[in-house]
Design an enzyme around this catalytic site. Sequence first.
Site, short mmCIF file in Angstrom:
data_model
loop_
_atom_site.label_atom_id
_atom_site.label_comp_id
_atom_site.label_asym_id
_atom_site.label_seq_id
_atom_site.Cartn_x
_atom_site.Cartn_y
_atom_site.Cartn_z
N ALA A 62 0.86 -1.18 0.00
CA ALA A 62 0.00 0.00 0.00
C ALA A 62 0.90 1.23 0.00
O ALA A 62 2.07 1.15 0.38
CB ALA A 62 -0.86 -0.03 1.25
N GLY A 101 0.48 -5.15 0.66
CA GLY A 101 -0.64 -5.08 -0.26
C GLY A 101 -0.29 -5.62 -1.64
O GLY A 101 -1.16 -6.08 -2.39
N GLU A 104 -0.76 -9.22 -1.27
CA GLU A 104 -2.21 -9.46 -1.14
C GLU A 104 -2.89 -9.37 -2.52
O GLU A 104 -3.85 -10.08 -2.79
CB GLU A 104 -2.83 -8.45 -0.16
CG GLU A 104 -2.43 -8.75 1.28
CD GLU A 104 -2.88 -7.69 2.25
OE1 GLU A 104 -2.53 -6.51 2.03
OE2 GLU A 104 -3.57 -8.02 3.22
N GLU A 124 4.17 -5.93 7.04
CA GLU A 124 3.35 -4.95 7.76
C GLU A 124 3.68 -4.88 9.25
O GLU A 124 3.61 -3.82 9.86
CB GLU A 124 1.85 -5.26 7.59
CG GLU A 124 1.26 -4.82 6.26
CD GLU A 124 1.40 -5.85 5.17
OE1 GLU A 124 2.26 -6.75 5.29
OE2 GLU A 124 0.67 -5.76 4.18
N1 3HC Z 1 4.60 3.51 0.27
C1 3HC Z 1 5.11 4.72 -0.01
N2 3HC Z 1 6.42 4.95 -0.24
C2 3HC Z 1 7.25 3.89 -0.19
C3 3HC Z 1 6.79 2.60 0.11
C4 3HC Z 1 5.40 2.41 0.34
N3 3HC Z 1 4.88 1.22 0.62
N4 3HC Z 1 7.84 1.75 0.10
C5 3HC Z 1 8.92 2.50 -0.20
N5 3HC Z 1 8.56 3.79 -0.37
C6 3HC Z 1 9.43 4.91 -0.73
C7 3HC Z 1 10.50 5.17 0.32
O1 3HC Z 1 10.02 6.04 1.31
C8 3HC Z 1 11.61 5.79 -0.50
O2 3HC Z 1 11.25 7.14 -0.72
P1 3HC Z 1 12.39 8.27 -0.86
O3 3HC Z 1 13.24 7.86 -2.01
O4 3HC Z 1 11.62 9.52 -1.05
O5 3HC Z 1 13.16 8.24 0.45
C9 3HC Z 1 11.48 5.08 -1.85
O6 3HC Z 1 10.17 4.51 -1.88
C10 3HC Z 1 12.48 3.97 -2.03
O7 3HC Z 1 12.41 3.11 -0.89
P2 3HC Z 1 13.73 2.48 -0.25
O8 3HC Z 1 14.76 3.51 -0.05
O9 3HC Z 1 13.28 1.68 0.91
O10 3HC Z 1 14.20 1.54 -1.47
P3 3HC Z 1 14.87 0.11 -1.44
O11 3HC Z 1 15.10 -0.23 -2.84
O12 3HC Z 1 16.00 0.08 -0.47
O13 3HC Z 1 13.76 -0.89 -0.83
C11 3HC Z 1 11.57 -1.86 -0.63
C12 3HC Z 1 12.58 -1.14 -1.55
C13 3HC Z 1 12.11 -3.23 -0.24
C14 3HC Z 1 10.30 -2.00 -1.39
C15 3HC Z 1 11.37 -1.01 0.67
O14 3HC Z 1 11.07 0.33 0.28
C16 3HC Z 1 10.26 -1.47 1.56
O15 3HC Z 1 10.44 -2.39 2.33
N6 3HC Z 1 9.10 -0.79 1.47
C17 3HC Z 1 7.98 -1.01 2.38
C18 3HC Z 1 7.24 -2.27 2.07
C19 3HC Z 1 6.08 -2.43 3.00
O16 3HC Z 1 6.18 -2.27 4.19
N7 3HC Z 1 4.92 -2.77 2.43
C20 3HC Z 1 3.71 -2.90 3.20
C21 3HC Z 1 3.00 -1.59 3.22
S1 3HC Z 1 1.58 -1.58 4.27
C22 3HC Z 1 0.41 -2.42 3.41
O17 3HC Z 1 0.64 -2.86 2.33
C23 3HC Z 1 -0.93 -2.52 4.11
C24 3HC Z 1 -1.84 -3.53 3.47
O18 3HC Z 1 -1.64 -4.77 4.05
C25 3HC Z 1 -3.29 -3.16 3.61
#
Ligand code: 3HC
Length: 669
Positions: A62, A101, A104, A124
């Site tokens: 998400a 997400g 999912e 998450e």
């Molecule tokens: N939403 C918004 N922005 C995000 C994001 C997300 N889910 N994931 C990453 N970003 C942004 C980061 O803030 C960063 O922004 P910036 O360049 O402005 O600082 C940019 O994307 C790049 O991210 P990273 O520096 O972390 O890049 P990497 O290549 O090192 O890693 C990644 C990539 C493995 C995808 C890592 O970003 C990550 O783990 N992201 C989060 C994944 C996550 O937690 N997903 C679950 C979200 S909650 C959800 O899905 C709820 C649902 O179940 C209903």
Amino acid sequence: MQSVTTSQDGEILVLSVNNPPVNALSWHVRQGISDGIEQGLKDDSVKAIVIRCEGQTFIAGADITEFGKPPQGPDFNAVLNTIETATKPVIAAIHGTALGGGLETTLVCHYRIAVPSAMLGVPEVKLGLLPGAGGTQRLPRLVGIEQAAVMTSLGEPISAQKALDTGLIDKLAGEDSLAADAVAFARECVAKGPRHTRDLPVKGDTSIIAKLEAENARKWKGFDAPYANLRCVAAAAENPNIEDGLKFERTEFLKLMSGSQSAAQRHMFFAERQAAKIDGLPKDTKLRDIKKVGVIGAGTMGGGITMNFLQKGIPVTIVEMVQENLDRGVGVIRKNYEASAAKGRYTSEQVEKMMGLLTPSLNLEDLADCDLVIEAVYESMDVKKEVFGKLDKICKQGAILASNTSYLDVNEIAASTSRPQDVLGMHFFSPANVMKLLEVVRGDKTADDVLATAMAIGKKIGKIAVVAGVCHGFIGNRMLSQRQIPANALLMEGASPEQIDNVFTDFGFPMGPFQMADLAGMDIGWHRDTSLEPTNVREAMCLAGRFGQKNGKGFYDYDEKRNRTPSPEALAIIEDFRSRSNMQKREISDQEIIERCLYPMVNEGYLILEEGKAQRASDIDVVWIYGYGWPVYRGGPMFWGDLEGAKKIVESLERQGVKVAESLKAKAA
Ligand code: 3HC
């Protein structure tokens, strides 16, 4: 540019998501996927639909930036429902990371294909959440209870091969031919028709849940999300009708989403990434090449610092003054690596390879060809100035000269060289091979590329680097001293070390101030003159031979396994010192301990910002979470301070007679 485009390959419609950098499910992506599916369903020439992504990754989750904002575009669950109920097969084509997400989304697709390098997971829990769009209910139906419990509660992704073995995906694609392989797979799926994860029975046994809770009890202490994830997985096992499980998941998700822990953990997700950015410096600042590193001092800090570089394949020359100390330092490094190897972290070949990158030396001249030299000698300005004066003569032009000082004035150290532009602080935290934090201290004359290079090398060796300005103790230790002063005063007023430490551990710190003093050793900086009257409790402890964990007695008594128990002798010393200081003992509440110890830290954070010694409030939070064990679910002192409320903090500080930062006052007004 559209964030979801469609193209047709024969009877297969391909939806391509393009939402850099990580293809998060922003509202326009959800809209695009929904529209694309509808388009495919309406078009009789389309027999199956592939969802794939452009760029470095499949959907990484998400869009976290949308959380807490007014909803826009279609609801995520409605989009998932559109995919799941599609009357034509929908196939997810996965590369990079399918997370949260994103995973999912694949779970409601009818089939899944991934490249071998792909990683799939539900992280998450690290954001204080759970996969709240059916993840906790559909995942167990594909991979079983055990695997789903592990994946949701720990949040670590699994490889595509493991996903294939556990039934999470159906097929591996060629590493470089995902697009074509996915279309070919979609053609195979046409005859089979849609297949619904929700209709599968839940396999496996819930006994893993109690096991995971027991194994992780320490790590999860204070956290809500791991337990909520496990409750949802258990609900999947208990409810044959997925709708009941989904309802339970929704309730648990909303509880987490509206709570302060997830807000704190989401704050830290962005804070950590923000910390790497240097205000006013272009992103493309040319970095200096760091191929070889020098470390001066083979003690605990020097050795730990060295290990970071060896682990990343960077050669290190380590310099000591005396052979015996050099041998001891190198021996400790080897012993640490061998202990890690015994736990399976390294092979013995890897240990030898790392040790082979280390050059021990008794001669500073051997640092002449190093690109970065980090000084980790005794914390004395005179000693440091002497070392830097020598380095100035020895090191090649362009080398970066860094001090690991934890308090001293980096400008003064820099002034002892003819190249202050190449000098900065690189403050590691003990044990330096383990602790994630690195404070990079920018001197008045530090060149931009030197600062940017130090930040980048910090990242390379696995640290979370934060820029700090020159001031006594920089960000972390400067705030720590604001905590120590009232902690000592509270002891005099009647609180016991145990009461104070327990307030800290209940708050979520791994230890309190007096446990920390015992761990660090109370005799550090003590002048050892036994003829002098003690001026504080710490000196009184040292005079009584209570030096801390190192000799089994400090504020607490310790057994051989370093388990602590309250010490009658230490309490008597405190009592004695209290009565000699004419202090009256009184009852102290836990709330008072919080307000007296933590509010002044928040205040100091505001002062640090006012003075420009930290770039942003969230950097201060990063320092405290990664360097001092502030619990991540409380978001760091600045985030926590906001939750407590500026007004409440200011009122309390004024009652305590603490000078309040103007910016904190303004916030409270
Ligand atoms: N939403 C918004 N922005 C995000 C994001 C997300 N889910 N994931 C990453 N970003 C942004 C980061 O803030 C960063 O922004 P910036 O360049 O402005 O600082 C940019 O994307 C790049 O991210 P990273 O520096 O972390 O890049 P990497 O290549 O090192 O890693 C990644 C990539 C493995 C995808 C890592 O970003 C990550 O783990 N992201 C989060 C994944 C996550 O937690 N997903 C679950 C979200 S909650 C959800 O899905 C709820 C649902 O179940 C209903």
